[in-house]
Design a protein around this motif. Structure first.
Motif, short mmCIF file in Angstrom:
data_model
loop_
_atom_site.label_atom_id
_atom_site.label_comp_id
_atom_site.label_asym_id
_atom_site.label_seq_id
_atom_site.Cartn_x
_atom_site.Cartn_y
_atom_site.Cartn_z
N UNK A 67 -6.35 9.37 -8.06
CA UNK A 67 -5.83 8.03 -8.62
C UNK A 67 -4.29 8.45 -9.26
N UNK A 68 -3.77 9.46 -8.78
CA UNK A 68 -2.43 9.85 -9.42
C UNK A 68 -1.28 9.03 -8.84
N UNK A 69 -0.29 9.41 -9.43
CA UNK A 69 1.10 8.35 -9.02
C UNK A 69 1.22 8.80 -7.49
N UNK A 70 0.90 9.80 -6.80
CA UNK A 70 1.24 10.10 -5.59
C UNK A 70 0.39 9.09 -4.52
N UNK A 71 -0.72 8.47 -5.12
CA UNK A 71 -1.16 7.54 -4.46
C UNK A 71 -0.54 6.11 -4.17
N UNK A 72 0.44 6.16 -4.98
CA UNK A 72 1.47 5.06 -4.59
C UNK A 72 2.27 5.17 -3.15
N UNK A 73 2.42 6.26 -2.73
CA UNK A 73 3.18 6.39 -1.52
C UNK A 73 2.63 7.09 -0.49
N UNK A 74 1.55 8.09 -0.88
CA UNK A 74 1.21 8.82 0.31
C UNK A 74 0.19 8.19 1.17
N UNK A 75 0.62 8.02 2.43
CA UNK A 75 -0.28 7.36 3.29
C UNK A 75 -0.84 8.08 4.39
N UNK A 76 -0.62 9.52 4.39
CA UNK A 76 -1.23 10.47 5.51
C UNK A 76 -0.37 10.05 6.70
N UNK A 77 -1.27 10.39 7.84
CA UNK A 77 -0.54 10.51 9.22
C UNK A 77 -0.21 8.98 9.70
N UNK A 132 0.70 -1.27 0.00
CA UNK A 132 0.08 -0.11 -0.01
C UNK A 132 0.69 1.39 -0.03
N UNK A 133 0.20 2.40 -0.13
CA UNK A 133 0.75 3.73 0.09
C UNK A 133 1.24 3.63 1.57
N UNK A 134 2.47 3.84 1.91
CA UNK A 134 2.71 3.46 3.41
C UNK A 134 3.58 4.45 3.80
N UNK A 135 3.98 5.53 2.93
CA UNK A 135 4.80 6.65 3.61
C UNK A 135 4.06 7.72 4.32
N UNK A 136 4.65 8.02 5.65
CA UNK A 136 3.72 9.14 6.47
C UNK A 136 4.04 10.43 5.63
N UNK A 183 1.50 14.42 4.67
CA UNK A 183 0.25 15.22 5.16
C UNK A 183 -0.81 14.55 4.74
N UNK A 184 -1.97 14.82 5.48
CA UNK A 184 -2.95 13.96 5.17
C UNK A 184 -3.66 14.46 3.83
N UNK A 185 -3.53 15.64 3.68
CA UNK A 185 -4.13 16.17 2.40
C UNK A 185 -3.39 15.60 1.22
N UNK A 186 -2.07 15.26 1.17
CA UNK A 186 -1.51 14.57 -0.12
C UNK A 186 -2.03 13.05 -0.15
N UNK A 187 -2.24 12.41 1.08
CA UNK A 187 -2.94 11.08 1.03
C UNK A 187 -4.32 11.35 0.12
N UNK A 188 -5.20 12.20 0.68
CA UNK A 188 -6.40 12.37 0.18
C UNK A 188 -6.61 12.70 -1.17
N UNK A 189 -5.78 13.58 -1.62
CA UNK A 189 -5.61 14.16 -3.02
C UNK A 189 -5.31 12.77 -3.82
N UNK A 190 -4.27 12.08 -3.37
CA UNK A 190 -3.88 10.82 -4.41
C UNK A 190 -5.06 9.91 -4.27
N UNK A 191 -5.72 9.76 -3.12
CA UNK A 191 -6.81 8.79 -3.41
C UNK A 191 -7.97 9.02 -4.17
N UNK A 192 -8.32 10.63 -4.12
CA UNK A 192 -9.39 11.17 -4.81
C UNK A 192 -9.25 11.03 -6.46
#
Ligand SMILES: C[S@@+](CC[C@H](N)C(=O)[O-])C[C@H]1O[C@@H](n2cnc3c(N)ncnc32)[C@H](O)[C@@H]1O
Length: 219
Positions: free
Chosen positions: A138-148, A121-125, A127-136
């Protein structure tokens, strides 16, 4: 040694949009290779990879188990879905890929029927916003952005995977130290699951773990 799948059809342009296999991918391949004999004995009917990215791991699993299993994969990144189909073909296997989040619309139909479940999964801590944006999006940042604590996406999946796992099913999950492995294990034991660390390794700044999660037979 089982060869790494052929990814020569994927280009730099693909890797601008899709996660390029890295140390976390390779530790997962090593864990599956380590378990290859047991996996074959299990004779899995259904295998599901959540977040296949390039499709490397699903193609590797298919090379261990052959085409008597059904291979399914889900990814929120549409380019990852395309690459996974191409990688399966390139490696003479077949993976049915669904563009959705986690188990998405499959959860009811797959109830208690997934024998091998995989998620890197995207497991890297972040900012929560980065994870939310990636999830919304489906960009490449959703590969790593795991939020808090890097656990935002994994936590959601930990609430739903049990419904699709078969009685003897195994779930392979990649995590890093900051994700709090003992915390994951404690939480899962409360819902009748056993968690084993089957491989761990340092890679640069990351301390990577592969967890094998299954139903607790002793309870
Ligand atoms: C760390 S990459 C792993 C890619 C590949 N499995 C590997 O090991 O190289 C994480 C993957 O999960 C996907 N992903 C992130 N959030 C997801 C979600 N909610 N549902 C499905 N896939 C997701 C990303 O698009 C990405 O392809």
């Amino acid at each position: 040694m089982i060869p790494t799948p052929d990814l020569s059809h994927l280009t730099r342009k693909d890797y601008d949009l899709v996660y390029e296999p890295a140390e976390d991918t390779f530790i997962l391949l090593d864990a599956l290779e380590q378990d290859a004999d047991e996996l074959k004995k299990l004779q899995p009917s259904v295998c599901l990879e959540v977040g296949p990215g390039s499709g490397c791991v699903s193609a590797f699993l298919a090379s261990i188990l052959g085409q008597s299993s059904l291979y399914l994969a889900t990814d929120i990144n549409p380019h990852a879905c395309r690459c996974t189909i191409a990688t399966a073909r390139r490696n003479k296997s077949e993976v049915d890929v669904i563009h959705t989040s986690l188990t998405g619309p499959l959860s009811t139909r797959l109830r208690n029927s997934v024998d091998v479940l995989i998620f890197n999964p995207p497991y890297v801590p972040t900012e929560p916003e980065e994870s939310q944006r990636g999830q919304e999006h489906g960009q490449i940042s959703s590969s790593w952005a795991g939020g808090f604590d890097g656990m935002e996406v994994t936590n959601k999946f930990l609430c739903e995977f049990e419904a699709v796992l078969s009685a003897d099913g195994r779930f392979y999950l990649v995590a890093i130290k900051q994700n709090n492995i003992p915390g994951i294990s404690q939480r899962l034991s409360k819902c009748g699951m056993t968690t084993e660390v089957i491989l761990q390794r340092r890679a640069g700044r990351e301390h990577l773990f592969v967890l094998r999660i299954s139903r607790d037979r002793t309870s």
